[in-house]
Motif scaffolding. Sequence first.
Motif, short mmCIF file in Angstrom:
data_model
loop_
_atom_site.label_atom_id
_atom_site.label_comp_id
_atom_site.label_asym_id
_atom_site.label_seq_id
_atom_site.Cartn_x
_atom_site.Cartn_y
_atom_site.Cartn_z
N LEU A 47 0.84 -1.41 0.05
CA LEU A 47 0.00 -0.04 0.10
C LEU A 47 0.87 1.31 -0.05
O LEU A 47 0.73 2.23 -0.69
CB LEU A 47 -0.95 0.01 1.13
N GLN A 48 1.87 1.29 0.95
CA GLN A 48 2.86 2.39 0.93
C GLN A 48 3.62 2.64 -0.39
O GLN A 48 3.44 3.97 -0.85
CB GLN A 48 3.67 2.13 2.07
N LEU A 49 3.74 1.42 -1.06
CA LEU A 49 4.59 1.47 -2.18
C LEU A 49 3.75 2.39 -3.40
O LEU A 49 4.05 3.12 -4.27
CB LEU A 49 5.18 0.52 -2.55
N LEU A 50 2.34 1.86 -3.52
CA LEU A 50 1.49 2.14 -4.43
C LEU A 50 1.10 3.54 -4.32
O LEU A 50 0.87 4.29 -5.08
CB LEU A 50 0.24 1.22 -4.38
N LYS A 51 1.15 4.10 -2.96
CA LYS A 51 0.66 5.46 -2.58
C LYS A 51 1.96 6.52 -3.24
O LYS A 51 1.24 7.14 -3.87
CB LYS A 51 0.74 5.73 -1.03
N VAL A 52 3.17 5.88 -3.06
CA VAL A 52 4.00 6.82 -4.07
C VAL A 52 3.74 6.61 -5.58
O VAL A 52 4.07 7.65 -6.03
CB VAL A 52 5.49 6.22 -3.39
N VAL A 53 3.50 5.38 -5.92
CA VAL A 53 3.37 5.33 -7.35
C VAL A 53 2.11 6.24 -7.92
O VAL A 53 2.46 6.85 -8.87
CB VAL A 53 3.04 3.79 -7.82
N LEU A 54 1.38 6.43 -7.02
CA LEU A 54 0.15 7.26 -7.44
C LEU A 54 0.34 8.83 -7.30
O LEU A 54 -0.47 9.61 -7.67
CB LEU A 54 -1.15 6.79 -6.52
N GLU A 55 1.59 8.86 -6.44
CA GLU A 55 1.53 10.73 -6.14
C GLU A 55 1.67 11.23 -7.59
O GLU A 55 2.01 10.83 -8.44
CB GLU A 55 2.87 10.73 -5.37
N GLY A 56 1.54 12.71 -7.48
CA GLY A 56 1.37 13.68 -8.65
C GLY A 56 0.47 12.97 -9.71
O GLY A 56 -0.66 12.69 -9.32
N ASP A 57 0.76 12.87 -10.99
CA ASP A 57 0.13 12.37 -11.90
C ASP A 57 0.01 10.95 -12.15
O ASP A 57 -0.62 10.45 -12.75
CB ASP A 57 0.43 13.00 -13.33
N GLY A 58 1.01 10.29 -11.23
CA GLY A 58 0.90 8.58 -11.06
C GLY A 58 1.70 8.17 -12.31
O GLY A 58 1.64 6.95 -12.53
#
Lengths: 457, 457
Positions: free
Chosen positions: A327-338
């Motif tokens: 979850l934490q990793l995907l939060k980073v992936v989705l940051e900004g425009d993802g």
Amino acid sequence: MAKFKGFLFGLFLVGSIALNIFFLTNNLYAGYVNKQQLSWSQRAAAEAEAVASVSCSGHGITYLDGLFLDGKPVCECNSCYGGPTCSHFLPDCVANADSGDPLFLEPFWMQHAESSALLVAGWHRMSYGFADQSSMSQVLQNHILKVHSISRNAITKGKYLVFGAGSTQLLSAAVFALSLNSSSLARVVAASPYYPVYKTQTDFFETAHFEFQGDALLMKRSSNSTGNVIEFVTSPNNPDGLLRKAVLQGSSVNAIYDHAYYWPHFTAIPAPADEDVMIFTISKLTGHAGSRFGWALVKDEVVYLNMLKYMQLAELGVSRDTQLRALQLLKVVLEGDGREIFHFAYEKMRDRWENISQIVSLSKRYTIQDIPPQYCNFFEKVRGPSPAYVWLKCEREEDTNCNAVLRGANIIGRLGSLFNASDRYVRLSLLKRDDDFNLLLYRLKELVSKEGGAETL
Amino acid sequence: MAKFKGFLFGLFLVGSIALNIFFLTNNLYAGYVNKQQLSWSQRAAAEAEAVASVSCSGHGITYLDGLFLDGKPVCECNSCYGGPTCSHFLPDCVANADSGDPLFLEPFWMQHAESSALLVAGWHRMSYGFADQSSMSQVLQNHILKVHSISRNAITKGKYLVFGAGSTQLLSAAVFALSLNSSSLARVVAASPYYPVYKTQTDFFETAHFEFQGDALLMKRSSNSTGNVIEFVTSPNNPDGLLRKAVLQGSSVNAIYDHAYYWPHFTAIPAPADEDVMIFTISKLTGHAGSRFGWALVKDEVVYLNMLKYMQLAELGVSRDTQLRALQLLKVVLEGDGREIFHFAYEKMRDRWENISQIVSLSKRYTIQDIPPQYCNFFEKVRGPSPAYVWLKCEREEDTNCNAVLRGANIIGRLGSLFNASDRYVRLSLLKRDDDFNLLLYRLKELVSKEGGAETL
């Protein structure tokens, strides 16, 4: 004299007041920086930073669970580096391009240290079940759906999600799920060259309901696809990086689409995949192969429930620690425009492919796979290749064991026959660290430059 | 006037200097407290503390991966509590004593917040392999061996270690490992009452090498233990908490000892277990059932290698996130003299058993299992029972379905027939939170007090 005394006195007072103002603003700023004074999490955070701060010369890493010497973490050196701070390059070291260890993404996470860090409390998620008693995090499911939406690589609407410990576990779960309710034995196939695990795993877990038959192409040619057939379709394929569709058709044929590499990192995305069983892994999306986390998108409810049953009986669901990390990793992936990780990964893989291509193009003895440019739905333009692996072929008649030829050049690859292909082929991994790739490139240059008649590099 | 002005001036100066001294010592102290200024880990640590600081009235928890409402984490309430801060008790709520969810240990970890916290960096352990290319942390293995050494519950010398995703996965791995090289079909048995998963899991994964046969006691009585036999031995047993040995003997009989509950928490430890295959789980040691982590101690090298092969093909080894978490938890377990968690757990379970025993002793309709006092190698004294479950029996002739009787009293247990025993039996879990146990106790009191002729409580 009195006036001088008075002047000094005044100076002291002004100086003291100035010092007070300095302290006050400093405290306010420090209070702003340490927005929240940490308490119980301070030790863990400090320990993690202390461990990470140890220098390994840019050719190694220290870990919280690594070895310690005299209270200091020991550097775990990258391949071909040694010494206490990994500063010694070992010149005769072999370039090991065997494993698909996706460490090329490591620098991305180091660049996102702050947003990707995760602090787990001792009492976090101890229970067998989430609030809904399931073993799958609803919040993580939502993030996965968002990632597919941004990467445009899969239709998720109307599909069920199943978590597994890597795509590895889901491959097996899918075979069980598709064969359980069948009256006849399900024959499991894959089109050569195929990922070896389909055979080794299916053989190991063989039940009365399924067995590994072999090459899907052979089955197609023999027109013997009656009865229940399960075809593994890897797209893009491992080892050659080419996009694929199922080879077999028919009402009794079920395809398991292994989309581990179906990300902009490794291939054009011509359209979102929309198959009945599609398997993905975080290993090839974020690079966290060690986390053992994957997911399947499943259309049919019975197949979905069978896969859940598999996960329940195999291990009572995926670890909550793994799900929290994912979850934490995907939060980073989705940051900004993802889109940042896709750009990072694509550019790196593209550059590596171009480097390799250039070397091999100068060779008369070796060829690599041809991946034509293709329109990509993600980049919204035609794009060239950036596959995870080189599928190298030894063209000289006498070079029947290409891996042995490369071994002579201090390169280790993975034998073609492991993929049910000829040993003229070798799979070379482009996924590892810069240190690994640079050495591979160097050794290949050496190898090609030694060919008689080849242009010198 | 001048003197008064001078006096004021002096007062200002003294006051200002006093303030200087205050600020100076405050900064020095703050510097001491924040021994190390955090950088990239600050956000994650602050977020974890912020989430944990939300009050759920002592009847719920907030999690990092739970739902959020208006940016604030939502309380996940304990059973029978509701409302935004879990402050509403739901009086008609059923006492659910079905699951063996080991949340009785949650308070221990809340008391050890600082030492049990763990900060995971984004780039931590991304690789498929540790430094030695294995999928098992050497440091974690060492900690497990130490825990066994302190609890004195298993001989580890001369044994191999295998990690699995919970003991659940290792049960299956052991069955595969013990039957793979056998020429004849291995028949898998367990002595009633036995943990249902032995049958459901073995049936699901049945191969040409093994099949679940049924009750080991039946097999013993029929003297039909020729050919390869695999016996699951649970000690102490689930559901009745009694220590057990294998029922079947012979050169072709292999026992898998499920020692999930063989800790001072739940039983006297008369001697360290020393069997050929012994399986443990962190679920019942630290309470982290959600982590999915267990280990097997294996004597025979071939069996060990087969179990490693299982783990490799099933999921490429246990998640590195899970292994890191397990390591942090075991570090806390080993703090000080390494005995604290055993005392905490034993006292809690002992008190719960005594409370239940007292209620049931007043009943004419219900009995519970008798566990005689026994010498314990860990506590070095004779100690009474503290089992994980009540194995309740409905003694009245008409009460053939004990679970239905309890259901009428707003209690949910687990049916005896699921354990291959009579439905006169019900398993009641003593492992859950105080909120769960207190409600169970209350409902049992009500039930017993309604018996005609029973002493009023």
